[in-house]
Motif scaffolding. Structure first.
Motif, PDB file in Angstrom:
ATOM      1  N   GLU A 140       0.834  -1.198   0.000  1.00  0.00           N
ATOM      2  CA  GLU A 140       0.000   0.000   0.000  1.00  0.00           C
ATOM      3  C   GLU A 140       0.869   1.248   0.000  1.00  0.00           C
ATOM      4  N   GLU A 141       0.373   2.299  -0.613  1.00  0.00           N
ATOM      5  CA  GLU A 141       1.107   3.550  -0.628  1.00  0.00           C
ATOM      6  C   GLU A 141       0.933   4.286   0.690  1.00  0.00           C
ATOM      7  N   SER A 142       1.969   5.024   1.081  1.00  0.00           N
ATOM      8  CA  SER A 142       1.902   5.831   2.292  1.00  0.00           C
ATOM      9  C   SER A 142       1.094   7.084   2.023  1.00  0.00           C
ATOM     10  N   ARG A 143       0.517   7.617   3.092  1.00  0.00           N
ATOM     11  CA  ARG A 143      -0.224   8.875   3.040  1.00  0.00           C
ATOM     12  C   ARG A 143       0.320   9.779   4.124  1.00  0.00           C
ATOM     13  N   LEU A 144      -0.001  11.060   4.005  1.00  0.00           N
ATOM     14  CA  LEU A 144       0.387  12.014   5.040  1.00  0.00           C
ATOM     15  C   LEU A 144      -0.759  12.190   6.018  1.00  0.00           C
ATOM     16  N   TRP A 145      -0.420  12.202   7.296  1.00  0.00           N
ATOM     17  CA  TRP A 145      -1.389  12.356   8.386  1.00  0.00           C
ATOM     18  C   TRP A 145      -0.938  13.514   9.265  1.00  0.00           C
ATOM     19  N   HIS A 146      -1.873  14.390   9.629  1.00  0.00           N
ATOM     20  CA  HIS A 146      -1.552  15.490  10.538  1.00  0.00           C
ATOM     21  C   HIS A 146      -1.819  14.996  11.957  1.00  0.00           C
ATOM     22  N   VAL A 147      -0.796  15.082  12.796  1.00  0.00           N
ATOM     23  CA  VAL A 147      -0.872  14.562  14.158  1.00  0.00           C
ATOM     24  C   VAL A 147      -0.797  15.710  15.156  1.00  0.00           C
TER      25      VAL A 147
ATOM     26  N   ARG B 245       2.606  19.247  17.164  1.00  0.00           N
ATOM     27  CA  ARG B 245       1.919  19.045  15.881  1.00  0.00           C
ATOM     28  C   ARG B 245       2.955  18.756  14.806  1.00  0.00           C
ATOM     29  N   TYR B 246       2.658  17.751  13.991  1.00  0.00           N
ATOM     30  CA  TYR B 246       3.576  17.387  12.918  1.00  0.00           C
ATOM     31  C   TYR B 246       2.866  16.529  11.885  1.00  0.00           C
ATOM     32  N   TRP B 247       3.538  16.308  10.760  1.00  0.00           N
ATOM     33  CA  TRP B 247       3.039  15.430   9.710  1.00  0.00           C
ATOM     34  C   TRP B 247       3.752  14.097   9.824  1.00  0.00           C
TER      35      TRP B 247
ATOM     36  N   ILE C 141       0.551  11.072  27.896  1.00  0.00           N
ATOM     37  CA  ILE C 141      -0.226  11.509  26.745  1.00  0.00           C
ATOM     38  C   ILE C 141      -1.678  11.624  27.190  1.00  0.00           C
ATOM     39  N   VAL C 142      -2.266  12.801  26.958  1.00  0.00           N
ATOM     40  CA  VAL C 142      -3.649  13.031  27.366  1.00  0.00           C
ATOM     41  C   VAL C 142      -4.572  13.285  26.176  1.00  0.00           C
ATOM     42  N   GLY C 143      -3.997  13.365  24.991  1.00  0.00           N
ATOM     43  CA  GLY C 143      -4.826  13.580  23.807  1.00  0.00           C
ATOM     44  C   GLY C 143      -4.062  13.250  22.546  1.00  0.00           C
ATOM     45  N   LEU C 144      -4.799  12.751  21.568  1.00  0.00           N
ATOM     46  CA  LEU C 144      -4.204  12.442  20.275  1.00  0.00           C
ATOM     47  C   LEU C 144      -5.251  12.649  19.199  1.00  0.00           C
ATOM     48  N   GLU C 145      -4.893  13.418  18.180  1.00  0.00           N
ATOM     49  CA  GLU C 145      -5.751  13.551  17.005  1.00  0.00           C
ATOM     50  C   GLU C 145      -4.889  13.253  15.788  1.00  0.00           C
ATOM     51  N   VAL C 146      -5.382  12.371  14.943  1.00  0.00           N
ATOM     52  CA  VAL C 146      -4.712  12.031  13.693  1.00  0.00           C
ATOM     53  C   VAL C 146      -5.745  12.190  12.590  1.00  0.00           C
ATOM     54  N   ILE C 147      -5.462  13.091  11.651  1.00  0.00           N
ATOM     55  CA  ILE C 147      -6.399  13.298  10.541  1.00  0.00           C
ATOM     56  C   ILE C 147      -5.632  13.261   9.224  1.00  0.00           C
ATOM     57  N   GLY C 148      -6.305  12.830   8.189  1.00  0.00           N
ATOM     58  CA  GLY C 148      -5.702  12.787   6.867  1.00  0.00           C
ATOM     59  C   GLY C 148      -5.453  14.183   6.323  1.00  0.00           C
ATOM     60  N   ARG C 149      -4.568  14.241   5.361  1.00  0.00           N
ATOM     61  CA  ARG C 149      -4.203  15.521   4.747  1.00  0.00           C
ATOM     62  C   ARG C 149      -5.419  16.231   4.147  1.00  0.00           C
ATOM     63  N   GLU C 150      -6.272  15.460   3.481  1.00  0.00           N
ATOM     64  CA  GLU C 150      -7.460  16.052   2.863  1.00  0.00           C
ATOM     65  C   GLU C 150      -8.386  16.662   3.920  1.00  0.00           C
ATOM     66  N   THR C 151      -8.585  15.949   5.012  1.00  0.00           N
ATOM     67  CA  THR C 151      -9.436  16.446   6.097  1.00  0.00           C
ATOM     68  C   THR C 151      -8.838  17.709   6.706  1.00  0.00           C
ATOM     69  N   TYR C 152      -7.525  17.711   6.911  1.00  0.00           N
ATOM     70  CA  TYR C 152      -6.837  18.880   7.458  1.00  0.00           C
ATOM     71  C   TYR C 152      -7.100  20.104   6.581  1.00  0.00           C
TER      72      TYR C 152
END
Length: 138
Positions: free
Chosen positions: A25-32, A73-75, A106-117
């Protein structure tokens, strides 16, 4: 995907290669966005630790911090959300010693796709762009 092909040449036959992405599978970018918190720590120690983390983890975009919490925050490049989240959940613990990070949890984590970001930004909500890049107080 390219098919295997036999190519006749002066020195016999060569078999063409399949494309590099075949079978994986191809990799994607995720905003963390990773949120951590814990006991109060001197601000200069928190800043120094986050700056070291940014050096150790070159894709770090921005960190905001206070004496008892921080947000990073990072990709992340990963095959899917599960892989991106797993890397994010290990980040703080794996760098705790080398970056001398506070013993926060760690008290919170959000991971969203590049398109959603980008969709969130276009609609006027979601995390603001990480500008300025770097380590800053809240």
């Amino acid at each position: 995907m390219r098919r295997l092909a036999s190519v006749e040449g002066g020195q016999g036959s060569r078999i063409g290669e399949e494309s590099a992405s075949a079978g994986r599978e191809e990799s994607r970018l995720w905003h963390v966005t990773l949120s951590v918190a814990g006991a109060r720590t001197p601000l200069q120690d928190v800043r120094r630790a986050l700056e070291q983390l940014a050096h150790d983890h070159p894709f770090l975009l921005t960190s905001r911090y206070a004496a008892d919490h921080a947000e990073i925050r990072y990709w992340e490049e990963a095959r899917d959300l599960r892989d991106a989240a797993a890397v994010a959940l290990r980040l703080w613990g794996e760098h705790r010693r080398s970056a001398r990070l506070p013993p926060w949890e760690i008290v919170g984590l959000e991971v969203i796709g590049r398109e959603t970001y980008h969709q969130r930004l276009a609609e006027g909500y979601g995390p603001p762009p990480a500008v300025p890049v770097g380590v800053h107080p809240f």
